[in-house]
Scaffold this motif. Structure first.
Motif, PDB file in Angstrom:
ATOM      1  N   UNK A  56       0.836  -1.186   0.000  1.00 34.08           N
ATOM      2  CA  UNK A  56       0.000   0.000   0.000  1.00 34.08           C
ATOM      3  C   UNK A  56       0.879   1.247   0.000  1.00 34.08           C
ATOM      4  N   UNK A  57       0.282   2.382  -0.362  1.00 35.36           N
ATOM      5  CA  UNK A  57       1.016   3.652  -0.382  1.00 35.36           C
ATOM      6  C   UNK A  57       0.596   4.467   0.839  1.00 35.36           C
ATOM      7  N   UNK A  58       1.609   4.960   1.567  1.00 32.24           N
ATOM      8  CA  UNK A  58       1.392   5.748   2.770  1.00 32.24           C
ATOM      9  C   UNK A  58       1.926   7.157   2.541  1.00 32.24           C
ATOM     10  N   UNK A  59       1.156   8.146   2.945  1.00 37.12           N
ATOM     11  CA  UNK A  59       1.616   9.533   2.948  1.00 37.12           C
ATOM     12  C   UNK A  59       1.802   9.973   4.395  1.00 37.12           C
ATOM     13  N   UNK A  60       2.864  10.732   4.636  1.00 34.66           N
ATOM     14  CA  UNK A  60       3.147  11.261   5.963  1.00 34.66           C
ATOM     15  C   UNK A  60       3.299  12.772   5.899  1.00 34.66           C
ATOM     16  N   UNK A  61       2.837  13.462   6.936  1.00 29.73           N
ATOM     17  CA  UNK A  61       3.146  14.873   7.130  1.00 29.73           C
ATOM     18  C   UNK A  61       4.250  14.952   8.163  1.00 29.73           C
ATOM     19  N   UNK A  62       5.387  15.535   7.791  1.00 25.18           N
ATOM     20  CA  UNK A  62       6.563  15.530   8.651  1.00 25.18           C
ATOM     21  C   UNK A  62       7.014  16.961   8.927  1.00 25.18           C
ATOM     22  N   UNK A  63       7.283  17.259  10.177  1.00 23.51           N
ATOM     23  CA  UNK A  63       7.835  18.566  10.544  1.00 23.51           C
ATOM     24  C   UNK A  63       9.254  18.359  11.048  1.00 23.51           C
ATOM     25  N   UNK A  64      10.092  19.376  10.840  1.00 24.61           N
ATOM     26  CA  UNK A  64      11.464  19.257  11.326  1.00 24.61           C
ATOM     27  C   UNK A  64      12.133  20.613  11.446  1.00 24.61           C
ATOM     28  N   UNK A  65      13.080  20.673  12.362  1.00 29.30           N
ATOM     29  CA  UNK A  65      14.002  21.793  12.452  1.00 29.30           C
ATOM     30  C   UNK A  65      15.217  21.428  11.603  1.00 29.30           C
ATOM     31  N   UNK A  66      15.529  22.269  10.619  1.00 35.06           N
ATOM     32  CA  UNK A  66      16.601  21.925   9.694  1.00 35.06           C
ATOM     33  C   UNK A  66      17.988  22.337  10.142  1.00 35.06           C
ATOM     34  N   UNK A  67      18.118  22.952  11.312  1.00 38.11           N
ATOM     35  CA  UNK A  67      19.397  23.529  11.728  1.00 38.11           C
ATOM     36  C   UNK A  67      20.534  22.515  11.786  1.00 38.11           C
ATOM     37  N   UNK A  74       5.440  16.798   3.076  1.00 35.95           N
ATOM     38  CA  UNK A  74       4.642  15.606   2.787  1.00 35.95           C
ATOM     39  C   UNK A  74       5.500  14.620   2.003  1.00 35.95           C
ATOM     40  N   UNK A  75       5.532  13.391   2.476  1.00 32.57           N
ATOM     41  CA  UNK A  75       6.284  12.331   1.802  1.00 32.57           C
ATOM     42  C   UNK A  75       5.343  11.167   1.526  1.00 32.57           C
ATOM     43  N   UNK A  76       5.732  10.331   0.568  1.00 27.42           N
ATOM     44  CA  UNK A  76       4.999   9.082   0.382  1.00 27.42           C
ATOM     45  C   UNK A  76       5.979   7.948   0.121  1.00 27.42           C
ATOM     46  N   UNK A  77       5.529   6.744   0.372  1.00 33.99           N
ATOM     47  CA  UNK A  77       6.327   5.545   0.127  1.00 33.99           C
ATOM     48  C   UNK A  77       5.381   4.366  -0.041  1.00 33.99           C
ATOM     49  N   UNK A  82       0.718  11.091  -5.709  1.00 38.22           N
ATOM     50  CA  UNK A  82       2.160  11.365  -5.702  1.00 38.22           C
ATOM     51  C   UNK A  82       2.367  12.661  -4.930  1.00 38.22           C
ATOM     52  N   UNK A  83       3.169  12.602  -3.876  1.00 35.55           N
ATOM     53  CA  UNK A  83       3.306  13.767  -2.993  1.00 35.55           C
ATOM     54  C   UNK A  83       3.762  15.011  -3.749  1.00 35.55           C
ATOM     55  N   UNK A  84       4.587  14.830  -4.771  1.00 33.22           N
ATOM     56  CA  UNK A  84       5.061  15.974  -5.557  1.00 33.22           C
ATOM     57  C   UNK A  84       4.159  16.240  -6.752  1.00 33.22           C
TER      58      UNK A  84
END
Length: 264
Positions: free
Chosen positions: A1-12, A60-63, A99-101
């Motif tokens: 199956x295809x999963x989409x995630x919403x991801x937050x991050x500090x890029x420092x 947003x990513x998917x895999x 497709x996330x993009x």
């Protein structure tokens, strides 16, 4: 199956989103956690790559995976394995054609800038910094020249791999909090897509106008030149946030996270 995630991050602490040999990127950390959680290698795609030092409120990513888990388990399980400065905000099972993009109709970024004679301390890495006063009317006039479909070659990094420099800027909103001499500015950008360093280069120009180094109409001249040498230097990545992609409502994906209410 295809999963989409919403991801937050500090890029420092990271060398941007995209995987590197060093392993010190957000994608590397996420895929490492996914591999541990599923006990098999997992490759991800993202909605918008971010540079070193750039943050994200809702990447947003998917895999694709054969592993079956309760949807909320993807959130809890991955967050138990991720570094403290990366967190999965939500997970959704999506159709194979998502497709996330490719499914995104727009992307949103925000720049937070401190205008103050004193450099930032507790906000280090979270905000950009200028020490000269900014003129909101001049910056808004300059920004209006960038709204619409244009060739943004003057704001394109040399290493940009986009097939075309023509993009549609849907809006640029400028607001601020605080008194003159110590104000926090928020510049929000929405476009169908962005070129590499496009926002950082636009910010360099808007701040040059805001500080009186250039008149507002100069932006139109820079745009028409279609030459990177015509624009101001690239602004620091400090204070740049990827707010996330925009999708059609039928995809049923969240459009914001709680961090939207925290960001100035």
């Amino acid at each position: 199956m295809r999963i989409a995630l919403g991801v937050s991050y500090s890029g420092s602490a990271y060398e941007g989103w995209q995987s590197q040999l060093s392993g010190n990127t957000v994608q590397d950390q996420l895929e490492l956690a996914l591999g541990k959680f599923t006990a098999q290698p997992v490759r991800t795609l993202c909605a918008g790559r971010t540079d070193a030092g750039v943050h994200a409120l809702m990447q947003v990513v998917h895999f694709d995976t054969p592993v079956q888990r309760e949807i909320q388990s993807w959130v809890r399980g991955l967050n138990a394995l991720l570094p403290h400065d990366i967190a999965v905000q939500w997970a959704r099972e999506v159709p194979a054609e998502f497709h996330c993009r490719g499914s995104a109709i727009a992307r949103r970024y925000a720049y937070v800038v401190l205008e103050s004679p004193i450099r930032p301390s507790v906000e280090k890495g979270r905000v950009g910094w200028v020490f000269r006063p900014l003129d909101p009317a001049a910056m808004q006039q300059a920004a209006s020249a960038l709204v619409g479909e244009h060739d943004f070659s003057s704001f394109r990094a040399a290493q940009c791999q986009a097939k075309s420099p023509v993009k549609t800027m849907r809006r640029i909103d400028i607001s601020h909090r605080g008194e003159t001499g110590a104000r926090y500015w928020r510049f929000e950008f929405e476009a169908n897509a962005f070129l590499h360093h496009m926002i950082r280069n636009i910010m360099g120009c808007l701040l040059a106008v805001g500080q009186g180094a250039q008149p507002p109409q100069w932006i139109s001249e820079v745009l028409a030149a279609r030459n990177r040498d015509a624009a101001a230097p690239t602004f620091s990545p400090d204070g740049l946030y990827f707010l996330g992609p925009v999708y059609e409502p039928h995809h049923g994906l969240p459009s914001r996270t709680a961090a939207y209410d925290w960001l100035p």
